[in-house]
Design a protein around this motif. Structure first.
Motif: not given
Length: 120
Positions: A22, A43, A45-46, A48, A67, A107, A110
């Protein structure tokens, strides 16, 4: 730490744990996001939205489709090239060559982690 490229590659592909992978996917934040969330990188993510900073596709902006943590690559929607057979294939871009422009905040965990950093 050695500065030799061969040593760096060996360290990168040898003895990595899931946590270390990560680390490869951390992407710098845009100036506005950096001020808002009080952190330099996050990090990827899918979902973004990222901008490519280096290479032939410099300046391209799009949504993250996939990713690959083990390789440190990110695939962006719409960024494709044709194979010899004429079929479109997504191009992998290394995470270090990207800039996070917009975060996917669907999420709740997050969002919670980002807010904790702001309050501290």
């Amino acid at each position: 730490m050695s500065s030799k490229p061969s040593t760096q590659r060996r360290l990168l592909y040898k003895s990595f744990t899931t946590k270390d992978y990560s680390r490869l996917l951390k992407v710098h934040l845009d100036k506005e996001l950096r001020e808002k969330y009080k952190r330099r990188s996050l990090r990827v993510r899918k979902g973004d939205v990222v901008r490519v900073l280096r290479g032939a596709y410099k300046g391209y902006e799009g949504k993250v489709a996939r990713v690959e943590p083990k390789r440190g690559y990110v695939y962006i929607e719409g960024l494709t090239r044709k194979t010899m057979r004429g079929r479109p294939v997504m191009i992998p871009i290394h995470a270090s060559k990207l800039l996070l422009v917009k975060l996917d905040l669907s999420d709740k965990l997050r969002v919670q982690k980002l807010e904790e950093k702001i309050k501290a």
